[in-house]
Motif scaffolding. Sequence first.
Motif, PDB file in Angstrom:
ATOM      1  N   HIS A  42       0.510  -1.471   0.014  1.00 51.15           N
ATOM      2  CA  HIS A  42       0.099   0.100  -0.326  1.00 51.15           C
ATOM      3  C   HIS A  42       0.862   1.434   0.088  1.00 51.15           C
ATOM      4  O   HIS A  42       0.646   2.384   0.474  1.00 51.15           O
ATOM      5  N   TYR A  43       2.032   1.066  -0.718  1.00 51.70           N
ATOM      6  CA  TYR A  43       3.310   2.496  -0.579  1.00 51.70           C
ATOM      7  C   TYR A  43       2.319   3.065  -1.527  1.00 51.70           C
ATOM      8  O   TYR A  43       1.465   2.674  -2.613  1.00 51.70           O
ATOM      9  N   SER A  44       2.995   4.855  -1.275  1.00 48.45           N
ATOM     10  CA  SER A  44       2.500   5.425  -2.336  1.00 48.45           C
ATOM     11  C   SER A  44       3.612   5.509  -3.105  1.00 48.45           C
ATOM     12  O   SER A  44       4.262   4.561  -3.253  1.00 48.45           O
ATOM     13  N   THR A  45       3.366   6.125  -4.126  1.00 43.53           N
ATOM     14  CA  THR A  45       4.794   6.311  -4.953  1.00 43.53           C
ATOM     15  C   THR A  45       5.592   7.242  -4.282  1.00 43.53           C
ATOM     16  O   THR A  45       7.028   7.031  -4.571  1.00 43.53           O
ATOM     17  N   GLU A  46       5.163   8.452  -3.368  1.00 44.29           N
ATOM     18  CA  GLU A  46       6.704   8.621  -2.542  1.00 44.29           C
ATOM     19  C   GLU A  46       7.558   7.945  -1.401  1.00 44.29           C
ATOM     20  O   GLU A  46       8.359   8.104  -1.413  1.00 44.29           O
ATOM     21  N   GLN A  47       6.210   7.497  -1.240  1.00 43.39           N
ATOM     22  CA  GLN A  47       7.225   6.165   0.207  1.00 43.39           C
ATOM     23  C   GLN A  47       8.256   4.915  -1.174  1.00 43.39           C
ATOM     24  O   GLN A  47       8.883   5.010  -0.641  1.00 43.39           O
ATOM     25  N   LEU A  48       7.355   4.908  -1.250  1.00 43.92           N
ATOM     26  CA  LEU A  48       8.143   3.632  -2.896  1.00 43.92           C
ATOM     27  C   LEU A  48       9.578   4.699  -3.548  1.00 43.92           C
ATOM     28  O   LEU A  48      10.231   4.056  -3.548  1.00 43.92           O
ATOM     29  N   ARG A  49       9.628   5.500  -3.395  1.00 40.25           N
ATOM     30  CA  ARG A  49      10.238   6.184  -4.628  1.00 40.25           C
ATOM     31  C   ARG A  49      11.761   6.361  -2.947  1.00 40.25           C
ATOM     32  O   ARG A  49      13.059   6.384  -2.546  1.00 40.25           O
ATOM     33  N   ASN A  50      10.790   6.558  -1.566  1.00 45.64           N
ATOM     34  CA  ASN A  50      11.910   7.036  -0.942  1.00 45.64           C
ATOM     35  C   ASN A  50      12.434   5.606   0.373  1.00 45.64           C
ATOM     36  O   ASN A  50      13.593   5.716   0.641  1.00 45.64           O
ATOM     37  N   GLU A  51      11.646   4.704  -0.503  1.00 50.54           N
ATOM     38  CA  GLU A  51      12.885   3.682   0.230  1.00 50.54           C
ATOM     39  C   GLU A  51      13.190   2.399  -0.543  1.00 50.54           C
ATOM     40  O   GLU A  51      14.848   2.376  -0.444  1.00 50.54           O
ATOM     41  N   PHE A  52      13.355   2.972  -1.760  1.00 52.08           N
ATOM     42  CA  PHE A  52      13.918   1.904  -3.206  1.00 52.08           C
ATOM     43  C   PHE A  52      14.737   2.502  -4.688  1.00 52.08           C
ATOM     44  O   PHE A  52      15.571   2.851  -4.649  1.00 52.08           O
ATOM     45  N   LEU A  53      14.467   4.428  -4.007  1.00 51.01           N
ATOM     46  CA  LEU A  53      15.418   5.033  -5.353  1.00 51.01           C
ATOM     47  C   LEU A  53      16.239   5.860  -4.447  1.00 51.01           C
ATOM     48  O   LEU A  53      15.902   6.374  -3.976  1.00 51.01           O
ATOM     49  N   VAL A  54      17.809   6.323  -5.337  1.00 50.88           N
ATOM     50  CA  VAL A  54      18.064   6.930  -5.178  1.00 50.88           C
ATOM     51  C   VAL A  54      18.598   8.195  -5.806  1.00 50.88           C
ATOM     52  O   VAL A  54      19.220   7.536  -6.550  1.00 50.88           O
ATOM     53  N   GLU A  55      18.276   9.045  -6.312  1.00 49.74           N
ATOM     54  CA  GLU A  55      18.264   9.812  -6.701  1.00 49.74           C
ATOM     55  C   GLU A  55      19.165  11.393  -7.005  1.00 49.74           C
ATOM     56  O   GLU A  55      19.597  11.785  -7.872  1.00 49.74           O
ATOM     57  N   LYS A  56      20.249  10.628  -6.095  1.00 47.48           N
ATOM     58  CA  LYS A  56      21.380  11.748  -5.957  1.00 47.48           C
ATOM     59  C   LYS A  56      22.990  10.348  -6.272  1.00 47.48           C
ATOM     60  O   LYS A  56      23.386  10.719  -4.839  1.00 47.48           O
ATOM     61  N   VAL A  57      23.195  10.164  -7.252  1.00 47.94           N
ATOM     62  CA  VAL A  57      24.151   9.553  -7.048  1.00 47.94           C
ATOM     63  C   VAL A  57      25.587   9.828  -7.794  1.00 47.94           C
ATOM     64  O   VAL A  57      26.948   9.734  -6.114  1.00 47.94           O
ATOM     65  N   PHE A  58      26.134  10.626  -8.497  1.00 52.97           N
ATOM     66  CA  PHE A  58      27.476  11.599  -8.765  1.00 52.97           C
ATOM     67  C   PHE A  58      26.880  13.783  -7.823  1.00 52.97           C
ATOM     68  O   PHE A  58      25.647  14.109  -8.767  1.00 52.97           O
ATOM     69  N   VAL A  59      27.515  13.734  -6.979  1.00 51.74           N
ATOM     70  CA  VAL A  59      27.409  15.052  -7.010  1.00 51.74           C
ATOM     71  C   VAL A  59      28.822  15.825  -7.180  1.00 51.74           C
ATOM     72  O   VAL A  59      29.615  15.042  -6.690  1.00 51.74           O
TER      73      VAL A  59
END
Length: 280
Positions: free
Chosen positions: A17-34
């Motif tokens: 029942h995760y929302s899109t935001e919850q799913l992204r927070n748990e499994f997506l890493v948005e900043k890899v190269f800084v």
Amino acid sequence: MQTMETRYTHSPKDIEHYSTEQLRNEFLVEKVFVPGEITLTYTHNDRMIFGGVTPTESELEIRLDKELGVDYFLERRELGVINIGGPGFIEIDGKKEEMKKQDGYYIGKETRHVIFSSTDSKNPAKFYLSSAPAHHKYPNVKINIDQIKPMETGEGLTLNQRKIYQYIHPNICESCQLQMGYTILEPGSAWNTMPCHTHERRMEAYVYFDYTNEETKVFHMMGKPDETKHLVVGNEQAVISPSWSIHSGVGTSNYSFIWAMCGENITYTDMDMVTMNDLK
């Protein structure tokens, strides 16, 4: 500057029942190269550490001791590195070597110092790395994409023609549990790893990159085969894939990605295939 974020493990039931935001927070890493920074993620899925090292004006070295309960980063770990940016250098316990785009390295446990630098700060190297716990010290090995005979798989009719380069793999070098490779989709192809699979004995992380333009996106499929979900992934973003999850993607254009696995064994073909009729 160095940062490391911790991500915890989840049951398949957790995400029903995760929302899109919850799913992204748990499994997506948005900043890899800084630019000028080391950006790491520690996942409790098989305790992999992955992330990006992007040196600009100064050299960068990963320093993790208290965080891992050790005296230095690779005291009990092995490390895989692939450069996806401009030319640079890697210095391993005093031995410095050039690292052009698509050069990789396997670095064994008990290596004390790994220092990264770029040839040109305006076109910095982008070192993508993954690290797993290790029980034995294997030799350090530099790996060039030209040394690898790729697995050519898929076809144009099914939009998944691609080349798979196995960098850290028993055919190339020894490792304890880490595997790592580089997949390049041919122009006109969009799908990776479809038909899909799971591997109950290993987790995996993907980083997607080399998008054709700023509008390109990859829809990464995850979840149990009979209850799939998706993440919309931008250029140079990464996804954590637990052992129970499928890991497949389709892009609005062709792209490349690096996959890294660790867990129970290092048998590349140890996977549980999912038929297209079983996907939901």
